[in-house]
Each structure stands twice: as C-alpha cells, then as structure tokens.
Design a protein around this motif. Structure first.
Motif, PDB file in Angstrom:
ATOM      1  N   MET D   1      11.398 -13.406  16.447  1.00 38.68           N
ATOM      2  CA  MET D   1      10.463 -12.506  15.709  1.00 38.68           C
ATOM      3  C   MET D   1       9.600 -11.747  16.522  1.00 38.68           C
ATOM      4  SD  MET D   1       8.888 -15.327  13.077  1.00 38.68           S
ATOM      5  CE  MET D   1       9.575 -16.530  12.285  1.00 38.68           C
ATOM      6  N   SER D   2       8.992 -10.504  15.984  1.00 39.02           N
ATOM      7  CA  SER D   2       8.107  -9.800  16.741  1.00 39.02           C
ATOM      8  C   SER D   2       6.794 -10.263  17.064  1.00 39.02           C
ATOM      9  CB  SER D   2       8.130  -8.346  15.799  1.00 39.02           C
ATOM     10  OG  SER D   2       7.368  -8.600  14.669  1.00 39.02           O
ATOM     11  N   ALA D   3       6.178  -9.719  18.021  1.00 42.18           N
ATOM     12  CA  ALA D   3       4.941 -10.185  18.510  1.00 42.18           C
ATOM     13  C   ALA D   3       3.944  -9.374  17.752  1.00 42.18           C
ATOM     14  CB  ALA D   3       4.805 -10.109  19.941  1.00 42.18           C
ATOM     15  N   GLU D  36       4.737  -9.950   9.893  1.00 37.80           N
ATOM     16  CA  GLU D  36       5.602 -10.962   9.526  1.00 37.80           C
ATOM     17  C   GLU D  36       4.694 -12.368   9.454  1.00 37.80           C
ATOM     18  OE1 GLU D  36       9.224 -10.600  11.588  1.00 37.80           O
ATOM     19  OE2 GLU D  36       8.378 -12.095  12.996  1.00 37.80           O
ATOM     20  N   VAL D  37       4.785 -13.152   8.965  1.00 36.99           N
ATOM     21  CA  VAL D  37       3.911 -14.227   8.579  1.00 36.99           C
ATOM     22  C   VAL D  37       4.671 -15.724   8.287  1.00 36.99           C
ATOM     23  CG1 VAL D  37       1.896 -15.329   7.591  1.00 36.99           C
ATOM     24  CG2 VAL D  37       1.679 -13.359   8.935  1.00 36.99           C
ATOM     25  N   GLU D  38       4.257 -16.820   8.721  1.00 39.01           N
ATOM     26  CA  GLU D  38       4.950 -18.086   8.380  1.00 39.01           C
ATOM     27  C   GLU D  38       3.813 -19.007   7.957  1.00 39.01           C
ATOM     28  OE1 GLU D  38       8.593 -19.070  10.859  1.00 39.01           O
ATOM     29  OE2 GLU D  38       8.003 -21.069  10.316  1.00 39.01           O
ATOM     30  N   GLY D  68       1.151 -11.634   1.783  1.00 43.75           N
ATOM     31  CA  GLY D  68      -0.160 -10.852   1.881  1.00 43.75           C
ATOM     32  C   GLY D  68      -0.656 -10.776   3.272  1.00 43.75           C
ATOM     33  N   PHE D  69      -0.513 -11.892   4.168  1.00 41.80           N
ATOM     34  CA  PHE D  69      -0.938 -11.952   5.601  1.00 41.80           C
ATOM     35  C   PHE D  69       0.091 -10.989   6.393  1.00 41.80           C
ATOM     36  CE2 PHE D  69      -3.541 -15.842   4.529  1.00 41.80           C
ATOM     37  CZ  PHE D  69      -4.943 -15.038   4.437  1.00 41.80           C
ATOM     38  N   ALA D  70       1.084 -11.076   5.878  1.00 45.55           N
ATOM     39  CA  ALA D  70       2.478 -10.048   6.489  1.00 45.55           C
ATOM     40  C   ALA D  70       1.901  -8.839   6.694  1.00 45.55           C
ATOM     41  CB  ALA D  70       3.690 -10.571   6.164  1.00 45.55           C
ATOM     42  N   ALA D  71       1.304  -8.300   4.991  1.00 44.23           N
ATOM     43  CA  ALA D  71       0.930  -7.208   4.925  1.00 44.23           C
ATOM     44  C   ALA D  71      -0.434  -6.746   5.751  1.00 44.23           C
ATOM     45  CB  ALA D  71       0.877  -6.952   3.530  1.00 44.23           C
ATOM     46  N   LEU D  72      -1.176  -7.904   5.746  1.00 42.41           N
ATOM     47  CA  LEU D  72      -2.511  -7.509   6.406  1.00 42.41           C
ATOM     48  C   LEU D  72      -2.154  -7.178   8.175  1.00 42.41           C
ATOM     49  CD1 LEU D  72      -5.745  -7.898   6.401  1.00 42.41           C
ATOM     50  CD2 LEU D  72      -5.412 -10.096   7.010  1.00 42.41           C
ATOM     51  N   THR D  73      -1.209  -7.688   8.600  1.00 42.96           N
ATOM     52  CA  THR D  73      -0.989  -7.507  10.260  1.00 42.96           C
ATOM     53  C   THR D  73      -0.687  -6.113  10.215  1.00 42.96           C
ATOM     54  OG1 THR D  73       1.532  -7.619   9.953  1.00 42.96           O
ATOM     55  CG2 THR D  73       0.242  -9.884  10.390  1.00 42.96           C
ATOM     56  N   LEU D  74      -0.469  -5.225   9.258  1.00 42.10           N
ATOM     57  CA  LEU D  74      -0.165  -3.855   9.380  1.00 42.10           C
ATOM     58  C   LEU D  74      -1.320  -2.976   9.004  1.00 42.10           C
ATOM     59  CD1 LEU D  74       3.788  -3.745   8.798  1.00 42.10           C
ATOM     60  CD2 LEU D  74       2.229  -4.211  10.812  1.00 42.10           C
ATOM     61  N   MET D  75      -2.283  -3.573   8.382  1.00 41.28           N
ATOM     62  CA  MET D  75      -3.335  -2.676   7.794  1.00 41.28           C
ATOM     63  C   MET D  75      -4.479  -2.459   8.790  1.00 41.28           C
ATOM     64  SD  MET D  75      -4.058  -4.550   3.932  1.00 41.28           S
ATOM     65  CE  MET D  75      -2.693  -4.432   2.837  1.00 41.28           C
ATOM     66  N   PRO D  76      -5.104  -1.277   8.810  1.00 43.65           N
ATOM     67  CA  PRO D  76      -6.364  -0.776   9.637  1.00 43.65           C
ATOM     68  C   PRO D  76      -7.318  -1.547   9.579  1.00 43.65           C
ATOM     69  CG  PRO D  76      -5.671   1.018   7.991  1.00 43.65           C
ATOM     70  CD  PRO D  76      -5.008  -0.329   7.580  1.00 43.65           C
ATOM     71  N   PRO D  77      -8.000  -1.897  10.797  1.00 46.31           N
ATOM     72  CA  PRO D  77      -9.207  -2.873  10.887  1.00 46.31           C
ATOM     73  C   PRO D  77     -10.280  -2.268   9.839  1.00 46.31           C
ATOM     74  CG  PRO D  77      -8.424  -2.050  12.924  1.00 46.31           C
ATOM     75  CD  PRO D  77      -7.526  -1.062  11.985  1.00 46.31           C
ATOM     76  N   GLY D 103       7.234 -14.789   5.289  1.00 45.06           N
ATOM     77  CA  GLY D 103       7.032 -13.511   4.720  1.00 45.06           C
ATOM     78  C   GLY D 103       7.258 -12.116   5.705  1.00 45.06           C
ATOM     79  N   ARG D 104       7.692 -11.075   5.144  1.00 43.30           N
ATOM     80  CA  ARG D 104       7.681  -9.974   5.823  1.00 43.30           C
ATOM     81  C   ARG D 104       7.589  -8.710   5.214  1.00 43.30           C
ATOM     82  NH1 ARG D 104      12.365  -7.187   5.305  1.00 43.30           N
ATOM     83  NH2 ARG D 104      14.287  -8.050   4.115  1.00 43.30           N
ATOM     84  N   VAL D 105       6.984  -7.739   5.874  1.00 44.93           N
ATOM     85  CA  VAL D 105       6.526  -6.494   5.274  1.00 44.93           C
ATOM     86  C   VAL D 105       8.024  -5.774   4.933  1.00 44.93           C
ATOM     87  CG1 VAL D 105       5.618  -4.133   5.407  1.00 44.93           C
ATOM     88  CG2 VAL D 105       4.438  -6.078   6.070  1.00 44.93           C
TER      89      VAL D 105
END
Lengths: 148, 148, 148, 148
Positions: D1-3, D36-38, D68-77, D103-105
C-alpha cells in the motif's frame, strides 16, 4: 485477460447480436473472457447530450452490457440474464474518439451476480476513466423468451 | 402537476432539443413543471435488447433525462446540469406501446440536487411501473461549454 | 397507513427484537403496516460521526430496516429476508431529537422486492427529510437459519 | 500500500477518533495510506441482525468510513468530508471473527470524490468478500463545524 470457452464466446456474441440497440448506438463486442467482457463505442454525433458529450444513458448502456454479458459468461447453459439494478458514477465528460467499457464479475451466485464495469474515454491512444458501474445481474431459468 | 415559468419551460425545451441522442431514441419532452419533467418514448425495434424488450440503457436514458431536467427547472439561470451518479432498479420488462419517465426533484441544493424518476410501460392505456431511478444532479456554474 | 394482519405484525416485531444491533443503536419499531414499516431512533451521542451528526451508517441502518421489514410484511410465511443491495442519498445532516425512517414496498416480486425509505430528522416537532434509500430485498426460502 | 504523509495520517486518526459511533461498534482504524484506508471490526453479538450475522448497517458503516477517510487523505487542509451517497451490494453473510473494510479513491475531484470499498469477513485467517460499496464523498470548505 482470461480465456472463455468457444461456446461461451459464441453465446455472448449471439446475444449481443440480437440487441438492436447496439446497432443503433454503433457499439461492438470487443472481447469475451471468462467473467469479463469489453464493449467499444465510437464517439459519434447521434449519441450526444446537450453539451456535446456522449449522453450518460449511452455510457450506461455499454457499461450495463459489459456487466450483463460478463455475468452471462458464468451462467449455466439454457439460462438468460437480466439486469436487476445498476448504479453508475459519471466521473468525467465522455468525449474523445471512442469509449471502452470493461466489465467483470465480482461475485457469481446462483440467482444474483454482482458485476462491475469501468468506462474509459480514448483520445489519441490515451485512456481516461470516465464512469464506473456496479450491476446486479439475475440468472433467469425456465422463463419463456428469456434465454441467452 | 405544478406549472413552471415560461422561461424555465423554454430553457428545458432548448436543452432537450440539443440532445441528439433523444432524436436517436425517438424520445420527446412531454411535460415541464416546477421541479418535474416527463419524457415519452415510443417502444420501437431499434431500442431492443436480446429478448425484445427495450434495453435497460434506453430506459435509464429517459429516466436520467427526466431527473436531470427536473433538476434544471430549479437551477439558477446561466448554470448547467450534469448527472454525477444515478441508480436504477429494473422492476419489469420494458414493453408495450410506449414508456413514460416521470422525474421530480426530491431535494434541491446549491451544488447537488437529488431527483427521482419512475418509468412506466404503457399498454392499451394502462400504465405499469417498470423502473425507478434516483439521481444526483450537479449544478455547474462558470465552466465553459456547460450551460443550459 | 394501511393495516397489517396481527400475524404479520408479530412476525416483524419478533424479527426486529432478535436484532441486537437495534438495541445497540437504541432504535425501536414504531409502526408495521402492509408493505410499510416505521423505525424511530432517538439522536444520541453514541451514534455520532466526527462533526456531531448521527453517522451515515446509523442512518442507513434504520433505513435498511424500514425497507427490509416493509418487504417482509409481504413475504410468504416460513421465508426470510436479506438485503441484496441498497443505495442511500444523504441530503442533510442527521441531527435533532430523533430520526424517523419510513419504508414502503415499491414492487414485491417472488424473489426480489424493491423497497424505499425516507429518513426524517425531527426537531421541535418539525420533520425534515435527511436521507432517501432504495433497497433490493431478497426472499430467502429453504435456507437453514434464514427465516423470519 | 502507498504511504501517506504523517500529517495526513494524523488528520484521519483524529477525525476517526471523534466518531463516537466507532467506539459503539468496536471498529478501529487499521491503515491510512494516500487515497486508501482500512477499518477493522471484530464480529460481536451487539452488531447482530436477526439471523446472527453482522447487520448490513454495521457493514455499511465501516465501508462508508473506509471510503470517506480514503477520500479525506486527498483533500486540502482545512476542509471536511461528508458522504453524499453510497451504494452497497451485500454478497455473503457477514460472519467470522472480524470484518475488514478496505477503501480507496477511484477519482478525486475538487468537489466530489468517488471512492470504493470492499468488505471481507475473516475466518481462520482466510478472507472472503462479503460486500462492495461505491461512495460519493464531498469536500466541504468554509462551512462552520465541518472540518476534519
């Protein structure tokens, strides 16, 4: 991609050929594997929505076919396939030279099969994901007129 | 049904008329109200799937239009509408003389509008529910080429 | 609302009572009619997501139950109900004093039943639509352990 | 998985920890990567539906969080995430010792992000796919109380 038995390929080809709506769209069956199917659709003016993109309904049509026929490759002889429901997310305008819908079976069951499809728009040889579908396909047995 | 302003009706009619895919199907806009739209599609051979029913993709197309244009009736002038996603449940074979898709807005938001549509098959004057859709429609503002 | 036979009400009540997850949430069965069911859920801190609203998963849970049990009211004795799929659109934050999920059957079939549910948030006696679901429910016959 | 960047991991961990409903279920955040989130959920009696399986609503809850949290990892601060809609197909009873939602985007957009999640039931070390979700997640900017 995985190979399908010649009888399975022939079964899908025959069913696809009976779909007059595919000729109306200009879509063709590009690949039949075990649990996977690919449908190609050249982008053309008669498919357009109001902004000049391919209509979401046409995108959904080839995705539904990619799902349904992928499911059919794993169904017992003598049965037919119907779509019970599908959901499609439209991710980018469907433009370019052609659309490719790639469907595959996620889980094959006795009555219900879940399949998914990704639709790519092809432009200058590059593919871009423009839609994703999940579809519940139903195995129909013993109902007159519903055999594939 | 509720009445829509003449400018709203004209807006939907113009956008519908720009959809070449509607002419390909033979669909027509039958009613535009405030937050609701009706689309009619005569059943015809060129729309068929492999068992002779109207293809689920054609059913989805008119349901998507009924949803999207219902949403458009409530959107600010100068904006455009795109479908972000839809889900359709196919409840009975789409047969008979014509299909009627009736769409209405469930909740209109600034960015996202939820609409739903029911599709009926008409045979000998009797209507039978054959599909139901929910669709998320997006208001597009300030993007070139996307105005309705 | 339409009345259900006492045996049908008892059937749904018994099945609902076996769902430990309802006690975990604090949900209760508020109405059982023929083809329709209502579930109430007091808003409480243990249901919260990160912004303090009721978690979409809890909203989906009561909507799924409203759909599934509405479907069960029309299923033959001795069968059980399972959800094959559902889609939910979240329209407004789930807040207030309580949530009410109202489910009803759209089309009952031998194998598959389509149901839909609306979820309202109640605040000071006023109801506001906060979610809408469509669900495909499956009649399970003759599978050990799956009877309702 | 990606860091994922440490700040992104911390952001997701903090938001997850604010969800009281996760403690109610007994779910924990098992992995946060870029896009991505597990989420892990031990199977327990308080999650049960009427046949003893984990309730579809609990399955949907962890799948929604994985998306939702997989999506959040790529959202702006400074922005927050809300789910606009999701669809879940339930493929097999959710049983075993634990459930894992991955989950993954699929496509990250400025306003809308499509994510998908697969849920596996784990039994004796073996994983079996029991559900699949697609979810439209919305980036919320500048709305009081909605920041992650």
């Amino acid at each position: 991609m995985s190979a399908a038995e010649p009888a399975v390929v022939a079964r899908v080809e025959a069913s696809f050929a009976r779909q007059a709506f595919m000729a109306t769209l200009g879509a063709r069956l590009a690949h039949v594997g075990a649990g996977e199917v690919e449908v190609h659709l050249p982008v053309a003016a008669h498919l357009g929505q109001q902004h000049g993109f391919v209509h979401a309904g046409a995108v959904a049509t080839i995705a539904d076919n990619a799902c349904g026929f992928a499911a059919l490759t794993l169904m017992p002889p003598g049965t037919g396939v119907l779509t019970a429901e599908f959901k499609i997310n439209l991710l980018a305008p469907a433009t370019g030279e052609a659309l490719i819908a790639r469907g595959r079976v996620v889980k094959a069951g006795r009555t219900l099969t879940l399949a998914m499809a990704e639709v790519f728009s092809v432009s200058g040889g590059a593919e871009k994901l423009c839609a994703m579908m999940t579809a519940t396909c139903m195995t129909i047995a013993g109902r007159e007129g519903i055999a594939d």
